[in-house]
Design a protein around this motif. Structure first.
Motif, PDB file in Angstrom:
ATOM      1  N   ILE A 117      40.295   5.185   9.024  1.00 42.52           N
ATOM      2  CA  ILE A 117      41.576   4.632   8.496  1.00 42.52           C
ATOM      3  C   ILE A 117      40.918   4.290   6.990  1.00 42.52           C
ATOM      4  CG2 ILE A 117      42.997   3.916   9.899  1.00 42.52           C
ATOM      5  CD1 ILE A 117      42.306   1.212   9.413  1.00 42.52           C
ATOM      6  N   ALA A 118      41.777   4.101   5.868  1.00 42.79           N
ATOM      7  CA  ALA A 118      41.323   3.911   4.429  1.00 42.79           C
ATOM      8  C   ALA A 118      40.521   2.513   4.379  1.00 42.79           C
ATOM      9  CB  ALA A 118      42.553   4.215   3.589  1.00 42.79           C
ATOM     10  N   SER A 119      41.134   1.349   4.881  1.00 43.83           N
ATOM     11  CA  SER A 119      41.111   0.172   4.309  1.00 43.83           C
ATOM     12  C   SER A 119      39.927  -0.500   5.297  1.00 43.83           C
ATOM     13  CB  SER A 119      42.169  -0.526   4.233  1.00 43.83           C
ATOM     14  OG  SER A 119      42.796  -0.738   5.398  1.00 43.83           O
ATOM     15  N   GLY A 120      39.496  -1.774   4.503  1.00 41.38           N
ATOM     16  CA  GLY A 120      38.855  -2.737   5.393  1.00 41.38           C
ATOM     17  C   GLY A 120      37.288  -2.473   5.057  1.00 41.38           C
ATOM     18  N   ARG A 121      36.774  -1.436   4.441  1.00 39.57           N
ATOM     19  CA  ARG A 121      35.351  -1.295   4.372  1.00 39.57           C
ATOM     20  C   ARG A 121      34.923  -2.281   3.268  1.00 39.57           C
ATOM     21  NH1 ARG A 121      37.108   3.683   5.018  1.00 39.57           N
ATOM     22  NH2 ARG A 121      36.750   4.004   7.272  1.00 39.57           N
ATOM     23  N   GLY A 122      35.764  -2.597   2.302  1.00 40.51           N
ATOM     24  CA  GLY A 122      35.289  -3.224   1.181  1.00 40.51           C
ATOM     25  C   GLY A 122      34.882  -4.762   1.579  1.00 40.51           C
ATOM     26  N   VAL A 123      35.640  -5.203   2.306  1.00 40.01           N
ATOM     27  CA  VAL A 123      35.346  -6.733   2.626  1.00 40.01           C
ATOM     28  C   VAL A 123      34.248  -6.628   3.550  1.00 40.01           C
ATOM     29  CG1 VAL A 123      36.306  -8.472   4.382  1.00 40.01           C
ATOM     30  CG2 VAL A 123      37.649  -7.360   2.663  1.00 40.01           C
ATOM     31  N   LEU A 124      33.980  -5.801   4.619  1.00 35.95           N
ATOM     32  CA  LEU A 124      32.814  -5.579   5.491  1.00 35.95           C
ATOM     33  C   LEU A 124      31.602  -5.400   4.561  1.00 35.95           C
ATOM     34  CD1 LEU A 124      31.525  -5.255   8.217  1.00 35.95           C
ATOM     35  CD2 LEU A 124      32.067  -2.727   7.980  1.00 35.95           C
ATOM     36  N   LEU A 125      31.646  -4.681   3.482  1.00 37.69           N
ATOM     37  CA  LEU A 125      30.291  -4.447   2.892  1.00 37.69           C
ATOM     38  C   LEU A 125      30.152  -5.635   2.037  1.00 37.69           C
ATOM     39  CD1 LEU A 125      31.267  -0.884   1.505  1.00 37.69           C
ATOM     40  CD2 LEU A 125      29.217  -1.451   2.896  1.00 37.69           C
ATOM     41  N   ILE A 126      31.076  -6.373   1.626  1.00 40.13           N
ATOM     42  CA  ILE A 126      30.780  -7.855   0.658  1.00 40.13           C
ATOM     43  C   ILE A 126      29.979  -8.711   1.885  1.00 40.13           C
ATOM     44  CG2 ILE A 126      31.542  -9.739  -0.587  1.00 40.13           C
ATOM     45  CD1 ILE A 126      34.053  -7.928  -1.073  1.00 40.13           C
ATOM     46  N   ILE A 131      26.438   0.053   7.960  1.00 36.66           N
ATOM     47  CA  ILE A 131      27.047  -1.071   8.238  1.00 36.66           C
ATOM     48  C   ILE A 131      28.605  -0.645   8.436  1.00 36.66           C
ATOM     49  CG2 ILE A 131      28.135  -2.731   6.683  1.00 36.66           C
ATOM     50  CD1 ILE A 131      25.668  -3.048   5.078  1.00 36.66           C
ATOM     51  N   THR A 132      29.073   0.275   7.840  1.00 37.16           N
ATOM     52  CA  THR A 132      30.343   0.947   8.191  1.00 37.16           C
ATOM     53  C   THR A 132      30.392   1.807   9.325  1.00 37.16           C
ATOM     54  OG1 THR A 132      30.016   2.583   6.386  1.00 37.16           O
ATOM     55  CG2 THR A 132      31.244   0.789   5.743  1.00 37.16           C
ATOM     56  N   ARG A 133      29.443   2.074  10.044  1.00 41.11           N
ATOM     57  CA  ARG A 133      29.281   2.989  11.097  1.00 41.11           C
ATOM     58  C   ARG A 133      29.637   4.390  10.707  1.00 41.11           C
ATOM     59  NH1 ARG A 133      30.202  -0.766  15.660  1.00 41.11           N
ATOM     60  NH2 ARG A 133      28.590  -2.513  15.017  1.00 41.11           N
ATOM     61  N   ASP A 191      35.537  -0.324  13.975  1.00 43.55           N
ATOM     62  CA  ASP A 191      36.216  -0.184  15.389  1.00 43.55           C
ATOM     63  C   ASP A 191      36.449   1.502  15.486  1.00 43.55           C
ATOM     64  OD1 ASP A 191      38.023   0.335  17.404  1.00 43.55           O
ATOM     65  OD2 ASP A 191      38.876  -1.709  17.266  1.00 43.55           O
ATOM     66  N   PRO A 192      36.098   2.086  16.731  1.00 51.54           N
ATOM     67  CA  PRO A 192      36.520   3.568  16.614  1.00 51.54           C
ATOM     68  C   PRO A 192      37.599   3.962  16.369  1.00 51.54           C
ATOM     69  CG  PRO A 192      35.047   2.913  18.249  1.00 51.54           C
ATOM     70  CD  PRO A 192      35.564   1.631  17.814  1.00 51.54           C
ATOM     71  N   GLU A 193      38.777   2.984  16.748  1.00 48.86           N
ATOM     72  CA  GLU A 193      40.116   3.142  16.541  1.00 48.86           C
ATOM     73  C   GLU A 193      40.394   3.309  14.908  1.00 48.86           C
ATOM     74  OE1 GLU A 193      43.335   1.123  18.566  1.00 48.86           O
ATOM     75  OE2 GLU A 193      42.101   1.544  20.602  1.00 48.86           O
ATOM     76  N   HIS A 194      39.637   2.543  14.243  1.00 47.24           N
ATOM     77  CA  HIS A 194      40.207   2.465  12.854  1.00 47.24           C
ATOM     78  C   HIS A 194      39.068   2.982  11.993  1.00 47.24           C
ATOM     79  CE1 HIS A 194      41.781  -1.653  14.514  1.00 47.24           C
ATOM     80  NE2 HIS A 194      42.726  -0.931  14.174  1.00 47.24           N
TER      81      HIS A 194
END
Lengths: 142, 122
Positions: A109-118, B96-98, A103-106
């Protein structure tokens, strides 16, 4: 996800304290088996990424890097598929409440990428209701 | 004492930092790597930074986070940051992470240097 319904060539079940060095040794063991099963580079990368992010989440976010807390790890592997289960001793989390890091708003920010990558690199993924047990499967594409 | 995580060279006014490690997933490695890149931007002479990943075969989300910090620092000091030499599999993680929309990414070092040169010539 029923790991018992498959015939596996290799399996590993262990528990270890919250330490990424131990986790990396474990990932190396799994990747060595993946290599022996002749998975291609793209598939190997996907498995490596999913294992890395799952174990980082368990150790750092789940167990808060507390060395007195354990991570419980299971892995099953054959020529076509890998099944992984990672359990931490933390209070769990709701994966649906993790902000979307794309999300362009996030995005900064530092977190959330790990879960998305899995989620993106595996074929199937699920958490238990508490959110402290992650199971995933990756199937070969070819 | 921290280990050297990048090789640094200058081409005209462009600073090129090539990552030494094949894997960027260990916390200590990422911390040292990130700090050494940030230190380059502390130098006023470094306002065009090209980070070369040609030796890197694996990068975790922690390394992506360090790159976001570097990007913020580059904006703060009004430096231009380019990335190059990213392996196809790692590029997929950027897509993936844009983050491929956040960073300017060039295929290789030559293309990165050429991009800076074209921008300067305009």
């Amino acid at each position: 996800m029923d790991s018992d319904a498959q015939v596996w060539n290799w399996s590993k079940d262990c528990s270890f304290p919250s330490n990424m060095n131990i986790a990396h040794d474990l990932i190396d063991q799994v990747m060595e088996q993946i290599k022996l099963s002749q998975w291609n580079n793209k598939e190997k990368f996907a498995v490596n990424m999913a294992l890395e992010e799952a174990l980082v989440n368990a150790i750092q976010h789940g167990n808060g890097s507390d060395p007195t807390k354990q991570v419980h790890f299971s892995c099953r592997l054959n020529g076509q598929r890998i099944y992984v289960r990672v359990e931490d001793e933390g209070s769990g989390f709701n994966p649906n409440e993790v902000p979307d890091p794309t999300d362009p708003e996030h995005i900064m920010i530092a977190s959330g990428r790990g879960v998305l990558l899995i989620k993106s690199f595996v074929s199937r993924i699920q958490w238990n209701e508490k959110g402290n047990v992650l199971e995933f499967e990756k199937e070969r594409e070819s | 004492m921290s280990q050297q995580r990048i090789d640094v060279k200058k081409v005209a006014d462009i600073t090129i930092a090539t990552s030494r490690d094949m894997k960027l997933n260990d916390d200590l490695v990422i911390q040292e790597w990130g700090e050494q890149l940030l230190a380059l931007l502390e130098d006023h002479a470094c306002r065009k930074l090209l980070v070369n990943f040609e030796r890197v075969l694996f990068m975790s989300s922690s390394a992506l986070r360090a790159l976001i910090t570097l990007n913020k620092k580059a904006k703060e000091v009004k430096a231009t940051l380019l990335l190059c030499g990213i392996d196809d599999n790692i590029m997929e993680a950027f897509r993936i992470t844009r983050l491929d929309n956040v960073f300017q990414i060039k295929r290789n070092e030559d293309e990165g240097v050429r991009t800076f040169t074209v921008v300067t010539d305009k």
